[in-house]
Design a protein around this motif. Sequence first.
Motif, PDB file in Angstrom:
ATOM      1  N   UNK A 154      -2.585   5.994  -4.173  1.00 14.73           N
ATOM      2  CA  UNK A 154      -2.526   5.461  -2.809  1.00 14.73           C
ATOM      3  C   UNK A 154      -3.406   6.291  -1.874  1.00 14.73           C
ATOM      4  N   UNK A 155      -3.369   7.615  -2.061  1.00 19.47           N
ATOM      5  CA  UNK A 155      -4.177   8.495  -1.200  1.00 19.47           C
ATOM      6  C   UNK A 155      -5.670   8.223  -1.384  1.00 19.47           C
ATOM      7  N   UNK A 175      -9.233 -12.018   3.000  1.00 22.48           N
ATOM      8  CA  UNK A 175      -9.318 -12.375   4.425  1.00 22.48           C
ATOM      9  C   UNK A 175      -8.264 -11.692   5.299  1.00 22.48           C
ATOM     10  N   UNK A 176      -7.125 -11.322   4.712  1.00 23.97           N
ATOM     11  CA  UNK A 176      -6.059 -10.720   5.518  1.00 23.97           C
ATOM     12  C   UNK A 176      -6.062  -9.201   5.352  1.00 23.97           C
ATOM     13  N   UNK A 177      -5.479  -8.529   6.324  1.00 25.54           N
ATOM     14  CA  UNK A 177      -5.377  -7.065   6.270  1.00 25.54           C
ATOM     15  C   UNK A 177      -4.469  -6.623   5.123  1.00 25.54           C
ATOM     16  N   UNK A 178      -3.376  -7.349   4.928  1.00 17.98           N
ATOM     17  CA  UNK A 178      -2.457  -7.019   3.825  1.00 17.98           C
ATOM     18  C   UNK A 178      -3.163  -7.129   2.484  1.00 17.98           C
ATOM     19  N   UNK A 179      -4.006  -8.154   2.350  1.00 20.15           N
ATOM     20  CA  UNK A 179      -4.756  -8.324   1.111  1.00 20.15           C
ATOM     21  C   UNK A 179      -5.730  -7.191   0.892  1.00 20.15           C
ATOM     22  N   UNK A 180      -6.399  -6.776   1.994  1.00 18.36           N
ATOM     23  CA  UNK A 180      -7.357  -5.668   1.854  1.00 18.36           C
ATOM     24  C   UNK A 180      -6.653  -4.355   1.517  1.00 18.36           C
ATOM     25  N   UNK A 181      -5.447  -4.154   2.055  1.00 20.83           N
ATOM     26  CA  UNK A 181      -4.676  -2.949   1.699  1.00 20.83           C
ATOM     27  C   UNK A 181      -4.293  -2.966   0.216  1.00 20.83           C
ATOM     28  N   UNK A 183      -6.051  -4.426  -2.077  1.00 28.50           N
ATOM     29  CA  UNK A 183      -7.284  -4.086  -2.786  1.00 28.50           C
ATOM     30  C   UNK A 183      -7.535  -2.578  -2.761  1.00 28.50           C
ATOM     31  N   UNK A 184      -7.200  -1.932  -1.640  1.00 24.94           N
ATOM     32  CA  UNK A 184      -7.380  -0.486  -1.539  1.00 24.94           C
ATOM     33  C   UNK A 184      -6.503   0.242  -2.563  1.00 24.94           C
ATOM     34  N   UNK A 185      -5.246  -0.233  -2.704  1.00 25.67           N
ATOM     35  CA  UNK A 185      -4.346   0.386  -3.686  1.00 25.67           C
ATOM     36  C   UNK A 185      -4.870   0.183  -5.107  1.00 25.67           C
ATOM     37  N   UNK A 186      -5.304  -1.040  -5.417  1.00 24.07           N
ATOM     38  CA  UNK A 186      -5.852  -1.322  -6.753  1.00 24.07           C
ATOM     39  C   UNK A 186      -7.074  -0.454  -7.020  1.00 24.07           C
ATOM     40  N   UNK A 191      -9.611   3.803  -9.886  1.00 25.39           N
ATOM     41  CA  UNK A 191     -10.444   4.994  -9.773  1.00 25.39           C
ATOM     42  C   UNK A 191      -9.829   6.158 -10.552  1.00 25.39           C
ATOM     43  N   UNK A 192      -8.498   6.294 -10.424  1.00 20.60           N
ATOM     44  CA  UNK A 192      -7.813   7.400 -11.107  1.00 20.60           C
ATOM     45  C   UNK A 192      -7.773   7.178 -12.612  1.00 20.60           C
ATOM     46  N   UNK A 193      -7.528   5.950 -13.051  1.00 21.50           N
ATOM     47  CA  UNK A 193      -7.326   5.697 -14.479  1.00 21.50           C
ATOM     48  C   UNK A 193      -8.621   5.485 -15.251  1.00 21.50           C
TER      49      UNK A 193
END
Length: 366
Positions: A154-155, A175-181, A183-186, A191-193
């Motif tokens: 998450x960080x 298109x939504x902020x929740x969707x982009x968040x 995507x950020x988590x994914x 990135x880590x794995x």
Amino acid sequence: MYDEKRAFRYCVISMVIFVVTILIGIEKTEANTELKVGTYHCPPFIFHDKSQEFEGLSMTLWLRISEIMKVDYSIQNYELDDLLLAAEKGDIDVGVSCISITPDREEHVDFSHSFYETHLAITVKNRGYLDSFISIITNKTLWKALGIFFFVAISVGAFYYFLERKNNDKLYSMPTKRGRLAEAFILGVLFITKGPFNYFEFKTLSARIMTVLIAMFSTVFIASITAILASSLTLEQLRFDVKGVNDLSKLQVGAKQATTTSLLLTDHSIAHETYPNMRELLVALDNGDVDAIVADDAVLRYMIKQGKAKEMFADLVVLPYQLEKQNYGLVLVENSEYEEEINRALLQIRETTEWHQILLEYFTEK
């Protein structure tokens, strides 16, 4: 004539003295034939029945020996260390129980010939696949490692989101902020794995520089998390797959206090909890207070068999691995005058069919 009478009188007096001496000797011999026997509670070798009479394999053996020797005896019960000390001081003539013949003990007391050969064994609580699965998913280390992993993911995702959200429509296309968040988590998880993305996936210089730094961190991080999880899950597996004394080093182990078992574990640098008697030791394993216990194979099997008859210890199993071999003998005072006679009687009894039937009675699992 006078000399003849005098000689006759001396002869009679001598005979009387001789007869009296013989009678006194016989009386003393009879008075000394009662041997002092010390016992130590160790089912199935020594235990009390409901009438507080001593029974068990060792007591049966001693009864046969005393019959062959034609001696009387009195019995006093001791703790193990006290029994050995009593034999060393000469307070008892014979110690009867499940006492291992060891070099250290031989320095203070003598032993008869061995009357029973056995070995130390490991007992664990047998668990099914469901119990194994529950044990793994409830492992605290597993959840801590997963928590650290998701926190770092998450960080990392949040860091790149704040750097790239306005400039990188490819990575953040929802298109939504929740969707982009999301995507950020994914992105953080991937990135880590899987390691860093292509350098040119990022638009800002700051993100590209951090890509290199985080790439080095993620390699070490994933290796550490993998090692922690592997160690934790392997430990859980060991609880059900103990094959020898070395497998005990990472488990919680129990043993009976002041025994050769405790000494063996100490010699192998295995930390362990000690319990005053076998019943408490088995209850500790059955309740999950320890993961495995080590004790004499014959005693373990007998105690578990007795427990199962009372609907206890149903999941306890003695593993088929022999640790240190043990030989049980009767404890004798050093240079005992009864040693040779006891050994002859013992060897005579061991050759009988009756003795083999007694062994089957105590140790055959039904």
